[in-house]
Design a protein around this motif. Structure first.
Motif, PDB file in Angstrom:
ATOM      1  N   VAL A   1       0.847  -1.193   0.000  1.00 13.31           N
ATOM      2  CA  VAL A   1       0.000   0.000   0.000  1.00 13.31           C
ATOM      3  C   VAL A   1       0.881   1.241   0.000  1.00 13.31           C
ATOM      4  N   ARG A   2       1.990   1.164   0.693  1.00 12.35           N
ATOM      5  CA  ARG A   2       2.921   2.293   0.736  1.00 12.35           C
ATOM      6  C   ARG A   2       3.495   2.578  -0.657  1.00 12.35           C
ATOM      7  N   ASP A   3       3.841   1.510  -1.397  1.00  8.36           N
ATOM      8  CA  ASP A   3       4.337   1.684  -2.760  1.00  8.36           C
ATOM      9  C   ASP A   3       3.301   2.399  -3.637  1.00  8.36           C
ATOM     10  N   LEU A   4       2.049   2.083  -3.386  1.00 12.50           N
ATOM     11  CA  LEU A   4       0.978   2.705  -4.168  1.00 12.50           C
ATOM     12  C   LEU A   4       0.981   4.218  -3.986  1.00 12.50           C
ATOM     13  N   ARG A   5       1.333   4.661  -2.777  1.00 11.95           N
ATOM     14  CA  ARG A   5       1.398   6.105  -2.515  1.00 11.95           C
ATOM     15  C   ARG A   5       2.706   6.726  -2.990  1.00 11.95           C
ATOM     16  N   THR A   6       3.812   5.991  -2.828  1.00  9.43           N
ATOM     17  CA  THR A   6       5.116   6.595  -3.094  1.00  9.43           C
ATOM     18  C   THR A   6       5.622   6.419  -4.529  1.00  9.43           C
TER      19      THR A   6
END
Length: 91
Positions: free
Chosen positions: A6-11
């Protein structure tokens, strides 16, 4: 199939969208567990794809229920009738 948190989706959304365009599918994880499946709909009809996904989810749920019923034993016809009668009486 590529997995992203999910973090990759934001970053790093650009990388995810790029892989989605190339591979057609991307899995999003939350705390290391697959949580969502992104499917590229570019060449597909949206409604048909949604219908197919819902049918697949329903089949998975149905198979799970059958498996649990098999493990727990099936009800006899008399037990089923008793359950129906109890439900009709409001028990």
């Amino acid at each position: 199939m590529n997995f992203y948190s999910v973090r990759d989706l934001r970053t790093t959304p650009k990388a995810i969208w790029g892989n989605l365009a190339l591979d057609g599918e991307v899995v999003i994880t939350n705390n290391g567990k697959p949580t969502a499946l992104l499917v590229n709909l570019e060449d597909y009809d949206f409604e048909t794809t949604v219908k197919a996904v819902r049918q697949a989810k329903a089949m998975i749920a149905f198979n799970s229920m059958r498996s649990r019923a098999s493990e727990n034993g099936f009800m006899t016809d008399d037990e089923i009738e008793a359950e129906i009668a109890a439900a009709r009486k409001g028990e």
